[in-house]
Enzyme design. Structure first.
Site, PDB file in Angstrom:
ATOM      1  N   ASP A  72      -0.228   5.036   1.048  1.00  0.00           N
ATOM      2  CA  ASP A  72      -0.438   5.932   2.189  1.00  0.00           C
ATOM      3  C   ASP A  72      -0.430   5.142   3.495  1.00  0.00           C
ATOM      4  O   ASP A  72      -1.104   4.116   3.627  1.00  0.00           O
ATOM      5  CB  ASP A  72      -1.771   6.670   2.045  1.00  0.00           C
ATOM      6  CG  ASP A  72      -1.771   7.614   0.855  1.00  0.00           C
ATOM      7  OD1 ASP A  72      -0.838   8.408   0.732  1.00  0.00           O
ATOM      8  OD2 ASP A  72      -2.701   7.526   0.030  1.00  0.00           O
ATOM      9  N   ASP A 112       0.856  -1.176   0.000  1.00  0.00           N
ATOM     10  CA  ASP A 112       0.000   0.000   0.000  1.00  0.00           C
ATOM     11  C   ASP A 112       0.899   1.235   0.000  1.00  0.00           C
ATOM     12  O   ASP A 112       2.104   1.154   0.284  1.00  0.00           O
ATOM     13  CB  ASP A 112      -0.902  -0.021   1.243  1.00  0.00           C
ATOM     14  CG  ASP A 112      -1.966   1.055   1.196  1.00  0.00           C
ATOM     15  OD1 ASP A 112      -2.434   1.397   0.099  1.00  0.00           O
ATOM     16  OD2 ASP A 112      -2.324   1.577   2.267  1.00  0.00           O
ATOM     17  N   ASP A 163      -1.416  -1.006   5.979  1.00  0.00           N
ATOM     18  CA  ASP A 163      -1.613  -0.404   7.300  1.00  0.00           C
ATOM     19  C   ASP A 163      -3.047  -0.542   7.785  1.00  0.00           C
ATOM     20  O   ASP A 163      -3.372  -0.061   8.869  1.00  0.00           O
ATOM     21  CB  ASP A 163      -1.219   1.081   7.279  1.00  0.00           C
ATOM     22  CG  ASP A 163      -2.209   1.936   6.489  1.00  0.00           C
ATOM     23  OD1 ASP A 163      -2.578   1.520   5.368  1.00  0.00           O
ATOM     24  OD2 ASP A 163      -2.604   3.010   6.988  1.00  0.00           O
TER      25      ASP A 163
END
Length: 266
Positions: free
Chosen positions: A15, A13, A209
């Protein structure tokens, strides 16, 4: 899969993993260079469908991260890939930005308001009541309903903004039709990413995240999953879910190999 030493390909990922508010996170630049030096195929994934890979590559470069266009995989690209696999040379009415319309054009789709095969809704900062009304009428008339990602809100400097999922909910309420969502947490996005780099789930890891998108989709796609704590997840968040990632790390810096990287034996 629970042994990181067997990993040859990487999905990550963007961000909360590599960047936070346009600043590179510790170890991110070195990790990208490590993969490049070792010849590990990788893709940087994002559910954001606004930007083209060229736009994202430039934005990441401004944050100090070198990610070539071909190493970026967005929900817009995954959506275009899915639509083209279902209706080659098809047509679509699109609510979205350049990242989505460009991706659809590049797979041979035509943009039209006349009986399109699909109504495709993606991220935009300029939602139009007229466009939403047109989408509702087209779906009621038989066009199939596709959404790039399910996120109901997005961040901004002033606070949260309504995002793709919120607009999709409005259209669903008016049409009685639920959309097919291509982006995370649908493992379809990961499978299309694996195909993009010629990878197999058995030797590929996903770094994210978020438990509710990155990790669950990674598990369902059969990937080695790594949760980093530099984004939105904390211990309380992790405990909410019945599933667990293969690894939990404080950040991507923990994935760096210490000492010189040996490549002559690969």
């Amino acid at each position: 899969m629970s042994n990181r030493s067997e990993i040859e390909c990487w999905l990550t990922d963007m961000d909360g993993v590599l960047v936070h508010e346009n600043h590179a996170l510790p170890g991110a630049s070195a990790l990208l260079q490590q993969w490049t030096d070792l010849g590990n195929p990788f893709l940087v994934l994002t559910n954001n469908s606004i930007f083209t890979p060229r736009d994202l590559s430039a934005r990441l470069r401004a944050s100090g991260l070198i990610v070539p266009e071909e190493s970026l995989w967005t929900s817009a690209l995954a959506t275009a890939d899915f639509c083209a696999s279902q209706v080659p040379g098809g047509s679509a009415f699109v609510i979205g930005e350049a990242g989505l319309t460009t991706a659809l054009h590049e797979v041979g789709f035509i943009m039209t308001e006349t009986a399109p095969d699909y109504v495709v809704v993606g991220e935009t900062r300029n939602y139009s009541f007229d466009a939403i009304t047109k989408a509702i009428r087209l779906i009621r008339d038989g066009s199939r309903f596709i959404v790039t990602n399910p996120d109901a809100t997005g961040p901004s400097a002033e606070g949260v903004l309504p995002a793709t999922g919120a607009i999709a909910a409005l259209i669903s309420k008016a049409t009685g039709r639920e959309p097919y969502v291509v982006g995370k947490p649908n493992p379809m996005m990961f499978r299309s990413a694996l195909n993009r780099i010629g990878a197999h789930s058995e030797n590929t890891a996903m770094i994210g995240d978020r438990m509710d998108t990155d990790i669950v989709a990674g598990i369902e796609a059969g990937l080695h999953t790594i949760l980093v704590m530099t984004g939105i997840s904390d211990e309380a968040e992790i405990r909410k879910y019945p599933f667990r990632p293969d690894e939990i790390l404080s950040g991507v810096h923990e994935l760096l190999i210490e000492g010189p990287i040996e490549t002559d034996t690969l």
